[in-house]
Design an enzyme around this catalytic site. Structure first.
Site, PDB file in Angstrom:
ATOM      1  N   HIS A 223       0.835  -1.201   0.000  1.00  0.00           N
ATOM      2  CA  HIS A 223       0.000   0.000   0.000  1.00  0.00           C
ATOM      3  C   HIS A 223       0.870   1.251   0.000  1.00  0.00           C
ATOM      4  CE1 HIS A 223      -2.425  -3.218   1.799  1.00  0.00           C
ATOM      5  NE2 HIS A 223      -3.488  -2.577   1.341  1.00  0.00           N
TER       6      HIS A 223
ATOM      7  N   LYS B 195      -1.465  -7.908  -4.233  1.00  0.00           N
ATOM      8  CA  LYS B 195      -2.376  -6.783  -4.010  1.00  0.00           C
ATOM      9  C   LYS B 195      -1.542  -5.507  -3.980  1.00  0.00           C
ATOM     10  CE  LYS B 195      -5.789  -4.789  -0.852  1.00  0.00           C
ATOM     11  NZ  LYS B 195      -6.272  -4.757   0.548  1.00  0.00           N
TER      12      LYS B 195
END
Length: 226
Positions: A119, A146
């Site tokens: 992230h 991700k």
């Protein structure tokens, strides 16, 4: 062929609230239980109550989450989720190598899939850096990657879409979209551009990430643009 798989994230602070909210979710392919949001997290009540595939995440403070305990305690929760039959667990790519090794060993010969996540809460890096992160995820043994960045312009969104193409060529299933208002479109479009899954919040719930929309809104968009 697009997947349009939707994951709904739960962000309630107590077990009773999280369980109640999970039972009111309709139309989700996956429910993400954010263990770091829950004051005294447990695994079994979710597994016993829900037929939907479950993703367990225990995000540490250093990756934007709320878990401030020891790494040993955090890994114990994720290992318990694997033991209970979770469909997925999420581990941060930037976790210590020892954490990666522990969970890889625990996941051996089990059906739970490992999502390795990255992230960026401020920006979207260069394409070279982003593709390098994909390489790291694959080298670290991710079943699914991700990659979530923050979009400050349309160009940021385009780069993330390029990363989806890169991951597809590498053979790594990838969840990739942008946070922030500028990135809201990517949450929808990523599914049609090869993304493995997108994330929503439950109807009437507070968002768990900037730019997130509700599952009803997402399903409505998908219905209008089949």
């Amino acid at each position: 062929m697009h997947s349009r798989k939707i994951c709904v994230s739960l962000g309630q602070p107590t077990m009773p609230q999280a369980l109640e909210a999970s039972l009111r979710i309709f139309g989700a392919d996956v429910i993400e239980v954010r263990l770091d949001y829950i004051d005294v997290p447990e695994i079994d009540p979710f597994v016993e109550s829900l037929a939907t595939d479950l993703l367990f995440t225990c995000r540490p403070t250093w990756e934007g989450g709320l878990f401030a305990g020891t790494e040993e305690d955090r890994l114990a929760l994720l290992a318990e989720a694997v033991r209970a039959g979770a469909a997925y667990i999420d581990l941060e790519l930037r976790s210590a190598e020892e954490s990666h090794q522990y969970l890889r060993t625990y996941l051996a010969e089990r059906e739970t899939e490992l999502i390795l996540s990255y992230h960026d809460f401020e920006s979207t890096a260069t394409l070279a850096k982003l593709t390098g992160i994909i390489d790291q995820m694959q080298d670290a043994g991710a079943d699914i990657g991700k990659l979530i960045t923050t979009a400050n312009s349309a160009a940021d969104v385009v780069r993330v879409f390029q990363v989806l193409e890169y991951a597809a060529k590498k053979g790594l299933p990838l969840i990739a979209f942008c946070m922030g208002e500028a990135g809201a479109v990517s949450r929808v479009a990523s599914c049609d551009l090869g993304g493995y899954m997108t994330y929503c919040c439950a109807d009437g719930a507070e968002v768990t990430a900037a730019g997130q929309i509700t599952i009803s809104e997402m399903r409505g968009i998908f219905a209008r643009y089949p």
